[in-house]
Design a protein around this motif. Structure first.
Motif, short mmCIF file in Angstrom:
data_model
loop_
_atom_site.label_atom_id
_atom_site.label_comp_id
_atom_site.label_asym_id
_atom_site.label_seq_id
_atom_site.Cartn_x
_atom_site.Cartn_y
_atom_site.Cartn_z
N LYS A 13 18.89 -77.88 -36.14
CA LYS A 13 18.77 -77.92 -34.69
C LYS A 13 17.30 -77.98 -34.30
O LYS A 13 16.49 -77.19 -34.77
N SER A 14 16.97 -78.94 -33.45
CA SER A 14 15.59 -79.03 -32.98
C SER A 14 15.57 -79.17 -31.47
O SER A 14 16.55 -79.58 -30.86
N TYR A 15 14.46 -78.79 -30.90
CA TYR A 15 14.23 -79.00 -29.48
C TYR A 15 13.01 -79.90 -29.36
O TYR A 15 12.10 -79.81 -30.17
N GLU A 47 7.84 -85.38 -30.25
CA GLU A 47 7.47 -84.23 -31.05
C GLU A 47 8.61 -83.23 -31.02
O GLU A 47 9.18 -82.94 -29.97
N LYS A 48 8.95 -82.70 -32.18
CA LYS A 48 10.11 -81.81 -32.23
C LYS A 48 9.71 -80.42 -32.70
O LYS A 48 8.83 -80.26 -33.55
N PHE A 49 10.39 -79.46 -32.14
CA PHE A 49 10.27 -78.11 -32.66
C PHE A 49 11.58 -77.82 -33.40
O PHE A 49 12.65 -77.88 -32.80
N VAL A 50 11.48 -77.55 -34.67
CA VAL A 50 12.70 -77.33 -35.44
C VAL A 50 13.07 -75.86 -35.39
O VAL A 50 12.33 -75.00 -35.85
N ALA A 51 14.21 -75.59 -34.80
CA ALA A 51 14.63 -74.20 -34.63
C ALA A 51 15.43 -73.71 -35.84
O ALA A 51 15.31 -72.56 -36.25
N THR A 76 18.38 -66.49 -31.67
CA THR A 76 19.17 -66.77 -30.48
C THR A 76 19.82 -68.15 -30.57
O THR A 76 20.93 -68.34 -30.08
N THR A 77 19.13 -69.08 -31.21
CA THR A 77 19.72 -70.41 -31.38
C THR A 77 21.03 -70.33 -32.14
O THR A 77 22.01 -71.00 -31.78
N ASP A 230 13.49 -66.82 -41.04
CA ASP A 230 12.08 -67.08 -40.82
C ASP A 230 11.88 -68.58 -40.63
O ASP A 230 12.27 -69.37 -41.48
N HIS A 231 11.29 -68.94 -39.52
CA HIS A 231 11.08 -70.35 -39.18
C HIS A 231 12.31 -71.21 -39.41
O HIS A 231 12.24 -72.28 -40.00
#
Lengths: 252, 260
Positions: A13-15, A47-51, A76-77, A230-231
């Protein structure tokens, strides 16, 4: 016997960061024109933030799972994916049964309405029938200890009262899977204790619970199993006390 | 698609609860409360009668100005309030959307539900006006029902479509009221359809609101049956549109929580 209630298979999942908020109309129209004019496919990679990165785990019925990790680790994701608020980029998620999710305090409560009206509204947002709420109304009110303020618009409530009202409704919706995010921080000591005992009772009733908290004592007292994130990756999955020890050893 | 309706049915009580909330919240802390449901069309009717009728002397098909305008404002205001509230329904409930699961279409549907109540109240005033102006109550009035069904389905499809788009492009929040304004002039509210040039008439009647308003007038003010071909086309168009925008909404819905 494979009776897992919740399953995460390679969930990713990414945002998007560049448009974390929302798309800009002019920008989009501009891009569409550009693409039409230059006859090019969309080339700009956002650009993605990988959750969450390839997360795998299973939860069986009756298990109590605590998820711990630093801020932004993806806790939370996971809860949002379980409760179908959001959807994964890839991978599969299975979650069977009635899910009671309490992800953020105050979500679902309307400030202009009274406590009584909010109990009904929030109950139905969580998928309860009116008849069901009627039956449980007294228990909910008793648990929240807000009888005196039932007809006050809740915009006049304190944040502790908000949390009490919200949690009380979730606690009595009687779900198969209870999903709780860090929410006990606001209530006073006695309410926190009642919440914990309610959750413990829930666990003993062979129901499933997923609990996210930075309050490690609370996690330990409710959960048997723990997952350390973690990350967006699962670092450790096992007995709650071991997972907490790993967390304390590595991250504090 | 069938699953969508099953899920919606499961949450029917939420739809009712949200509709009630919308009604309560809309009129809470206003002194006149639900009287606004009447005052809005009524005051517009007075202004229209004065400006377009008395000042400009526009044609009203030999009918008293107030009831000529009111008959159109009744359906039009249902449509426009549904859209102005409904298009914002999802973004105004961002705290719900990003935290709790439920079929998101109940939010715009609840806005339309609340507007139906206003519509019903304003409709009662219309009946009183029909009595006042001694208009006949003919059996053709039964056609109000299919006309209202078309109106509701068409409104729902526009609301579903706009509420999803507004989440993606916030700018549309400001575009929607503008479109409603333009749409009002493109519908036979302050003028009868007979004023539209014959060669443009076909194009003009592609607007479902034109069909709805014109036929509502035929049925209520002239005691005539509706134009069947127009009604049938509008009916099928609004049903098909409803399914398309529902599908569109359900596809976009999956990303609501992330971009809202």
């Amino acid at each position: 016997m494979d009776s897992s209630l919740i399953e995460f298979n390679n969930v990713y999942k990414s945002y998007s960061i560049s448009r974390l908020k929302y798309k800009r109309f002019a920008e989009d129209i501009g891009q569409i024109f550009q693409r039409v004019l230059t006859r090019k496919k969309r080339t700009i990679q956002k650009e993605k933030f990988v959750a969450l990165k390839n997360v795998n785990f299973k939860v069986k019925q009756g298990e109590s799972l605590g998820i711990i990790g630093k801020n932004g680790a993806g806790k939370t994701t996971i809860l949002k994916l379980i409760s179908r608020v959001t959807y994964p980029d890839s991978g599969e998620i299975k979650a069977d049964g009635k899910i009671g999710a309490f992800i953020e305090l105050g979500a679902g409560l309307h400030p202009e309405l009274s406590g009584r009206e909010n109990i009904y509204l929030y109950g139905s947002i969580l998928g309860m029938r009116k008849k069901e709420i009627d039956e449980k109304f007294d228990d909910i009110v008793k648990f929240s200890e807000l009888r005196k303020f039932l007809d006050t618009p809740i915009k006049r409530y304190s944040s502790g009262m908000y949390a009490r009202l919200g949690f009380s409704v979730v606690a009595f919706m009687d779900p198969d899977i209870l999903v709780i995010d860090e929410v006990l921080a606001v209530g006073d000591k006695s309410f926190q204790e009642r919440c914990l005992s309610k959750m413990n009772k829930f666990v003993k009733g062979n129901k499933t619970i997923i609990f996210v908290s930075h309050n490690l004592e609370a996690v330990k007292s409710i959960c048997d199993r723990g997952i350390l994130l973690d990350h967006g990756k699962i670092i450790k999955d096992g007995r709650v006390s071991e997972v907490i020890n790993t967390y304390l050893a590595n991250y504090s | 698609m069938i699953n969508c309706f099953k899920e919606l049915y499961k949450f029917r009580e939420l739809l009712i609860a949200l509709t009630k909330r919308e009604i309560k919240v809309r009129y809470k802390q206003t002194t006149l409360g639900a009287a606004w449901a009447i005052l809005q069309p009524f005051s517009l009717m007075l202004i229209f009668s004065l400006v377009f009728g008395v000042f400009l002397g526009l044609e009203s098909q030999e009918l008293p100005y107030p009831i000529f305008y009111y008959s159109a404002l009744l359906t039009w205001l249902f449509f426009s309030t549904s859209i102005s509230f409904g298009s914002q329904a999802v973004i105004n409930n961002s705290n719900l959307v990003s935290k709790i699961y439920f079929p998101r279409e109940v939010l715009p549907f609840a806005s339309v539900g609340a507007a139906i109540l206003d519509f019903a109240v304003a409709g009662l005033i219309f009946i009183l006006m029909m009595l006042f102006y001694k208009l006949p109550f003919s059996p053709n009035l039964i056609f109000i029902l299919p006309i209202c069904a078309i109106l509701i389905f068409f409104t729902l499809s526009v609301v579903l479509f706009t509420s999803a788009l507004v989440v993606i492009w916030r700018d549309l929040k400001f575009v929607v009221p503008l479109i409603i304004q333009i749409w009002m002039f493109a519908s036979p509210i302050i003028y009868p359809v007979s004023k539209v040039p014959q060669n443009l008439r076909f194009l003009y009647m592609l607007n479902p609101m034109a069909v709805i308003i014109e036929n509502f007038r035929r049925v209520t003010l002239f005691a005539k049956p509706p134009v069947l071909s127009e009604i049938l086309i509008a009916f099928f168009v609004s049903i098909i549109l409803f399914f398309i925008s529902y599908k569109f909404f359900k596809i976009k819905e999956r990303s609501f929580a992330d971009i809202i």
